[in-house]
Design a protein around this motif. Sequence first.
Motif, short mmCIF file in Angstrom:
data_model
loop_
_atom_site.label_atom_id
_atom_site.label_comp_id
_atom_site.label_asym_id
_atom_site.label_seq_id
_atom_site.Cartn_x
_atom_site.Cartn_y
_atom_site.Cartn_z
N LEU A 173 0.79 -1.22 0.00
CA LEU A 173 0.00 0.00 0.00
C LEU A 173 0.83 1.28 0.00
N THR A 174 2.12 1.18 0.21
CA THR A 174 2.96 2.38 0.30
C THR A 174 2.88 3.22 -0.97
N GLY A 175 2.48 4.47 -0.82
CA GLY A 175 2.43 5.39 -1.95
C GLY A 175 1.30 5.17 -2.92
N VAL A 176 0.32 4.35 -2.56
CA VAL A 176 -0.78 3.98 -3.46
C VAL A 176 -1.98 4.91 -3.26
N GLY A 177 -2.61 5.31 -4.37
CA GLY A 177 -3.80 6.15 -4.28
C GLY A 177 -5.08 5.45 -4.66
N ALA A 178 -4.97 4.32 -5.40
CA ALA A 178 -6.16 3.59 -5.84
C ALA A 178 -5.85 2.10 -5.87
N VAL A 179 -6.84 1.30 -5.55
CA VAL A 179 -6.65 -0.15 -5.46
C VAL A 179 -7.75 -0.88 -6.23
#
Length: 283
Positions: free
Chosen positions: A57-63
């Motif tokens: 999840l580090t640095g993630v904006g959308a999943v």
Amino acid sequence: MTMRFLITGGTGTTGRRTATALADQGLSVRVASRDPRPGTHQIRFDWADPATHGPALTGVGAVYLVPPVGDSDPGRLMVPFLERALEAGVRRFVLLSSSAITEGDLGVGEVHRALRRLAPEWAVLRPSWFMQNFVTPGHLHVESIRATDEIVTATGQGRVAFVDAADIAAVAVHALTDEQPHNTAHVITGPEALGYADIAEAVSKVTGREIRHHSIPVERFSERLAATGIPEEFAHMLAGMDDAIAHGSEDRVDPAVERITGRAARRFADFAAENAAEWTQAQ
């Protein structure tokens, strides 16, 4: 939209296509996999191992959320991950569900409900049955076509608007990248509802062999699925979906693919023509 995208199930049927399409647009993509390949943008991720969640999840904006395969209770793993992702700063989520599952249903339906309640930006994809089920090595349908010239289901005369995984991925890309969040659920189907006898006829036409559809009682179909190694509880659930098809649950066509992507959904006849070689192997 400038952000990094985490694709769970990133080497699977829709995840792989979604990740590729995002990367082709020059976007930053992190592919989550239980067995990442060295030298790629893949990262180790296991729904059942929370230690792998933080680094993913580090640095993630959308999943892009793909439920763990074969798990009849994915919410126990996915909802805590959703909460952790929100704490990590993720704003947008796109969940792969099913046209057979509505918000609040046991399983992925519970994740759908949590997503709508918790996420600031979200979409739920509810695709019909994948056309790829007929060509994926190891899948019950492709193996029975190759070995016995038949497709075995518990669907009777029921019809399904089978959809190409590439069309699902195209919708997923829009849901992940459109400036305005969708904040809704999309039923995603192909352009026509077909019975499995129609599928058998289409495969017959491109292979030159007579392929038949054989419908059996739902209890026998559940046993057939379990015999392939599918967990018994999950096999029972899948057989129940076939029974629902027999009673008309999937006999519908939705224009979501064309409405969202601007192009028509793929027809099964075209899919069959392109994949004819898949049904003539290992006989």
